[in-house]
Write a protein that holds these residues in place. Structure first.
Motif, PDB file in Angstrom:
ATOM      1  N   PHE A   1      -2.351  -2.240   4.885  1.00  0.00           N
ATOM      2  CA  PHE A   1      -2.271  -1.277   5.973  1.00  0.00           C
ATOM      3  C   PHE A   1      -3.404  -0.255   5.883  1.00  0.00           C
ATOM      4  O   PHE A   1      -4.043   0.094   6.876  1.00  0.00           O
ATOM      5  CB  PHE A   1      -0.920  -0.581   5.954  1.00  0.00           C
ATOM      6  CG  PHE A   1      -0.721   0.403   7.069  1.00  0.00           C
ATOM      7  CD1 PHE A   1      -0.526  -0.012   8.374  1.00  0.00           C
ATOM      8  CD2 PHE A   1      -0.754   1.775   6.801  1.00  0.00           C
ATOM      9  CE1 PHE A   1      -0.354   0.888   9.389  1.00  0.00           C
ATOM     10  CE2 PHE A   1      -0.584   2.693   7.821  1.00  0.00           C
ATOM     11  CZ  PHE A   1      -0.380   2.248   9.122  1.00  0.00           C
ATOM     12  N   ALA A   2      -3.698   0.197   4.658  1.00  0.00           N
ATOM     13  CA  ALA A   2      -4.790   1.163   4.464  1.00  0.00           C
ATOM     14  C   ALA A   2      -6.140   0.533   4.818  1.00  0.00           C
ATOM     15  O   ALA A   2      -6.985   1.174   5.451  1.00  0.00           O
ATOM     16  CB  ALA A   2      -4.795   1.644   3.012  1.00  0.00           C
ATOM     17  N   ILE A   3      -6.353  -0.714   4.437  1.00  0.00           N
ATOM     18  CA  ILE A   3      -7.609  -1.400   4.777  1.00  0.00           C
ATOM     19  C   ILE A   3      -7.738  -1.528   6.293  1.00  0.00           C
ATOM     20  O   ILE A   3      -8.821  -1.300   6.861  1.00  0.00           O
ATOM     21  CB  ILE A   3      -7.654  -2.788   4.107  1.00  0.00           C
ATOM     22  CG1 ILE A   3      -7.704  -2.654   2.591  1.00  0.00           C
ATOM     23  CG2 ILE A   3      -8.822  -3.632   4.628  1.00  0.00           C
ATOM     24  CD1 ILE A   3      -8.973  -2.036   2.051  1.00  0.00           C
ATOM     25  N   ILE A   4      -6.653  -1.889   6.955  1.00  0.00           N
ATOM     26  CA  ILE A   4      -6.669  -2.016   8.430  1.00  0.00           C
ATOM     27  C   ILE A   4      -6.971  -0.683   9.077  1.00  0.00           C
ATOM     28  O   ILE A   4      -7.762  -0.583  10.032  1.00  0.00           O
ATOM     29  CB  ILE A   4      -5.344  -2.619   8.933  1.00  0.00           C
ATOM     30  CG1 ILE A   4      -5.224  -4.090   8.505  1.00  0.00           C
ATOM     31  CG2 ILE A   4      -5.221  -2.514  10.447  1.00  0.00           C
ATOM     32  CD1 ILE A   4      -3.869  -4.707   8.749  1.00  0.00           C
ATOM     33  N   MET A   5      -6.367   0.396   8.583  1.00  0.00           N
ATOM     34  CA  MET A   5      -6.580   1.726   9.156  1.00  0.00           C
ATOM     35  C   MET A   5      -8.040   2.175   8.950  1.00  0.00           C
ATOM     36  O   MET A   5      -8.622   2.825   9.810  1.00  0.00           O
ATOM     37  CB  MET A   5      -5.617   2.748   8.549  1.00  0.00           C
ATOM     38  CG  MET A   5      -4.166   2.521   8.924  1.00  0.00           C
ATOM     39  SD  MET A   5      -3.871   2.490  10.693  1.00  0.00           S
ATOM     40  CE  MET A   5      -4.138   4.184  11.096  1.00  0.00           C
ATOM     41  N   ILE A   6      -8.618   1.832   7.799  1.00  0.00           N
ATOM     42  CA  ILE A   6     -10.006   2.201   7.541  1.00  0.00           C
ATOM     43  C   ILE A   6     -10.959   1.390   8.414  1.00  0.00           C
ATOM     44  O   ILE A   6     -11.946   1.920   8.930  1.00  0.00           O
ATOM     45  CB  ILE A   6     -10.336   1.985   6.023  1.00  0.00           C
ATOM     46  CG1 ILE A   6      -9.579   3.017   5.192  1.00  0.00           C
ATOM     47  CG2 ILE A   6     -11.832   2.073   5.774  1.00  0.00           C
ATOM     48  CD1 ILE A   6      -9.664   2.795   3.702  1.00  0.00           C
TER      49      ILE A   6
ATOM     50  N   THR B   1       9.717  -6.688  -5.302  1.00  0.00           N
ATOM     51  CA  THR B   1       9.768  -5.814  -4.128  1.00  0.00           C
ATOM     52  C   THR B   1       8.685  -4.751  -4.212  1.00  0.00           C
ATOM     53  O   THR B   1       7.994  -4.467  -3.225  1.00  0.00           O
ATOM     54  CB  THR B   1      11.155  -5.163  -4.003  1.00  0.00           C
ATOM     55  OG1 THR B   1      12.148  -6.177  -3.985  1.00  0.00           O
ATOM     56  CG2 THR B   1      11.261  -4.326  -2.757  1.00  0.00           C
ATOM     57  N   GLY B   2       8.525  -4.165  -5.378  1.00  0.00           N
ATOM     58  CA  GLY B   2       7.488  -3.157  -5.567  1.00  0.00           C
ATOM     59  C   GLY B   2       6.098  -3.715  -5.331  1.00  0.00           C
ATOM     60  O   GLY B   2       5.248  -3.077  -4.700  1.00  0.00           O
ATOM     61  N   THR B   3       5.848  -4.923  -5.803  1.00  0.00           N
ATOM     62  CA  THR B   3       4.548  -5.563  -5.614  1.00  0.00           C
ATOM     63  C   THR B   3       4.288  -5.827  -4.132  1.00  0.00           C
ATOM     64  O   THR B   3       3.182  -5.583  -3.629  1.00  0.00           O
ATOM     65  CB  THR B   3       4.482  -6.886  -6.403  1.00  0.00           C
ATOM     66  OG1 THR B   3       4.736  -6.603  -7.773  1.00  0.00           O
ATOM     67  CG2 THR B   3       3.123  -7.542  -6.265  1.00  0.00           C
ATOM     68  N   ILE B   4       5.298  -6.315  -3.436  1.00  0.00           N
ATOM     69  CA  ILE B   4       5.150  -6.579  -1.998  1.00  0.00           C
ATOM     70  C   ILE B   4       4.841  -5.290  -1.247  1.00  0.00           C
ATOM     71  O   ILE B   4       3.964  -5.253  -0.368  1.00  0.00           O
ATOM     72  CB  ILE B   4       6.416  -7.271  -1.447  1.00  0.00           C
ATOM     73  CG1 ILE B   4       6.524  -8.688  -2.000  1.00  0.00           C
ATOM     74  CG2 ILE B   4       6.416  -7.290   0.078  1.00  0.00           C
ATOM     75  CD1 ILE B   4       7.847  -9.361  -1.722  1.00  0.00           C
ATOM     76  N   LEU B   5       5.549  -4.218  -1.592  1.00  0.00           N
ATOM     77  CA  LEU B   5       5.293  -2.939  -0.922  1.00  0.00           C
ATOM     78  C   LEU B   5       3.893  -2.420  -1.212  1.00  0.00           C
ATOM     79  O   LEU B   5       3.221  -1.895  -0.316  1.00  0.00           O
ATOM     80  CB  LEU B   5       6.343  -1.913  -1.333  1.00  0.00           C
ATOM     81  CG  LEU B   5       7.748  -2.134  -0.774  1.00  0.00           C
ATOM     82  CD1 LEU B   5       8.726  -1.148  -1.403  1.00  0.00           C
ATOM     83  CD2 LEU B   5       7.745  -1.992   0.735  1.00  0.00           C
ATOM     84  N   GLN B   6       3.439  -2.550  -2.438  1.00  0.00           N
ATOM     85  CA  GLN B   6       2.093  -2.097  -2.779  1.00  0.00           C
ATOM     86  C   GLN B   6       1.019  -2.888  -2.026  1.00  0.00           C
ATOM     87  O   GLN B   6       0.059  -2.308  -1.506  1.00  0.00           O
ATOM     88  CB  GLN B   6       1.867  -2.222  -4.289  1.00  0.00           C
ATOM     89  CG  GLN B   6       2.616  -1.190  -5.099  1.00  0.00           C
ATOM     90  CD  GLN B   6       2.448  -1.410  -6.587  1.00  0.00           C
ATOM     91  OE1 GLN B   6       1.978  -2.462  -7.021  1.00  0.00           O
ATOM     92  NE2 GLN B   6       2.841  -0.429  -7.383  1.00  0.00           N
ATOM     93  N   VAL B   7       1.187  -4.201  -1.970  1.00  0.00           N
ATOM     94  CA  VAL B   7       0.211  -5.029  -1.256  1.00  0.00           C
ATOM     95  C   VAL B   7       0.228  -4.704   0.227  1.00  0.00           C
ATOM     96  O   VAL B   7      -0.825  -4.608   0.871  1.00  0.00           O
ATOM     97  CB  VAL B   7       0.488  -6.534  -1.510  1.00  0.00           C
ATOM     98  CG1 VAL B   7      -0.339  -7.421  -0.592  1.00  0.00           C
ATOM     99  CG2 VAL B   7       0.232  -6.877  -2.971  1.00  0.00           C
ATOM    100  N   SER B   8       1.435  -4.510   0.783  1.00  0.00           N
ATOM    101  CA  SER B   8       1.539  -4.164   2.206  1.00  0.00           C
ATOM    102  C   SER B   8       0.868  -2.830   2.497  1.00  0.00           C
ATOM    103  O   SER B   8       0.149  -2.687   3.499  1.00  0.00           O
ATOM    104  CB  SER B   8       3.008  -4.095   2.630  1.00  0.00           C
ATOM    105  OG  SER B   8       3.631  -5.335   2.448  1.00  0.00           O
ATOM    106  N   LEU B   9       1.082  -1.848   1.656  1.00  0.00           N
ATOM    107  CA  LEU B   9       0.461  -0.539   1.835  1.00  0.00           C
ATOM    108  C   LEU B   9      -1.056  -0.635   1.724  1.00  0.00           C
ATOM    109  O   LEU B   9      -1.784  -0.024   2.514  1.00  0.00           O
ATOM    110  CB  LEU B   9       1.015   0.452   0.802  1.00  0.00           C
ATOM    111  CG  LEU B   9       0.513   1.877   0.901  1.00  0.00           C
ATOM    112  CD1 LEU B   9       0.891   2.488   2.254  1.00  0.00           C
ATOM    113  CD2 LEU B   9       1.072   2.717  -0.218  1.00  0.00           C
TER     114      LEU B   9
END
Length: 70
Positions: A63-68, A52-60
């Protein structure tokens, strides 16, 4: 002729020492089994938390790459 046992340490199905030994063995096996079950559950829980932690980190990160990018 009926045989009598004068030695109380004699192992037999009906002796109290044998019954006590059986009770102790059952108690020990239950403790071991409960310990094994608890450790299996703990390991599974840690594995799920890690996934779960790995999935959340990858998702974040995604999301950061998309926002940039935008």
């Amino acid at each position: 002729m009926k045989t009598t046992y004068t030695n109380t340490i004699e192992r037999g199905i009906l002796t109290s020492n044998y019954k006590r030994e059986i009770r102790e063995n059952i108690a020990n096996s239950r403790r071991t089994t409960l310990y094994k079950m608890k450790s299996i559950i703990d390991r599974h829980h840690e594995k799920v938390q890690s996934q779960t932690g790995t999935i959340l980190q990858v998702s974040l990160f995604a999301f950061a790459i998309i926002m940039i990018a935008f």
